[in-house]
Scaffold this motif. Sequence first.
Motif, PDB file in Angstrom:
ATOM      1  N   HIS A 140      91.535  51.003  26.290  1.00 31.13           N
ATOM      2  CA  HIS A 140      90.769  50.979  27.542  1.00 31.13           C
ATOM      3  C   HIS A 140      89.306  50.602  27.265  1.00 31.13           C
ATOM      4  O   HIS A 140      88.750  49.708  27.921  1.00 31.13           O
ATOM      5  N   HIS A 144      86.893  47.217  28.245  1.00 32.71           N
ATOM      6  CA  HIS A 144      85.540  47.105  28.824  1.00 32.71           C
ATOM      7  C   HIS A 144      84.655  46.202  27.962  1.00 32.71           C
ATOM      8  O   HIS A 144      83.894  45.390  28.487  1.00 32.71           O
ATOM      9  N   HIS A 150      87.646  48.338  35.748  1.00 28.67           N
ATOM     10  CA  HIS A 150      88.711  49.291  36.080  1.00 28.67           C
ATOM     11  C   HIS A 150      89.717  48.635  37.016  1.00 28.67           C
ATOM     12  O   HIS A 150      89.363  47.791  37.840  1.00 28.67           O
TER      13      HIS A 150
HETATM   14 ZN    ZN Z   1      86.727  52.797  31.940  1.00 25.00          ZN
END
Ligand code: ZN
Length: 193
Positions: A140, A144, A150
Amino acid sequence: MTQVPPIQRPAPVVAVIPFGSAPLTAAKVIAAHVSGYLDLEAEVLPCVKIPPAALDERRLQYNAAALIQAVESMALDDYFKILALFDVDLFIPLFTHVFGEARQNGRAALISLFRLQTNPKGSSPSTERVFERIAKIGLHELGHLLDVLHCDDDRCLMHFCGDVDALDRIDLNFCRYCRLALHRKIGRLARSP
Ligand SMILES: [Zn+2]
Ligand SMILES: [Zn+2]
């Protein structure tokens, strides 16, 4: 006439660095998932001491922004993204804690094992479950760093998870839109000088 061979550029490498007493095995789990899921080379570097200045003595937690800054200032020019693994509790202002933290399209991200090692009702998760959680946070946060935002899909790895239950509910996989965005970005990286 002979053909000029294409210039071989070194593949972009992601560094995974355990800080303090974060276990090397967990760092290896993250590196294995980075190379397995995103087809990026990942290297586990030797353990580094946690910068003591990042400790907030009032909260007894470590300031994630200060740690990101410290990691980004390390001489790691050979690596294009850095995942720093901690076993201490991390916070950003307004949040009680964070599992991980990254600046969008930044160079370094943090991952914390601290809250992943217990279940919400206090029981202990299996080692496999902890490794799965750490792999999810690692992928995750790297998402980014690769400029993916998201995702609304509540099964996707890029979905925001505020607690361990939510983290356990998402799949250990990106939805097809996020996967496409990541592969586009990685493809561009491989081509750029
Ligand atoms: Zn995040
Ligand atoms: Zn997604």
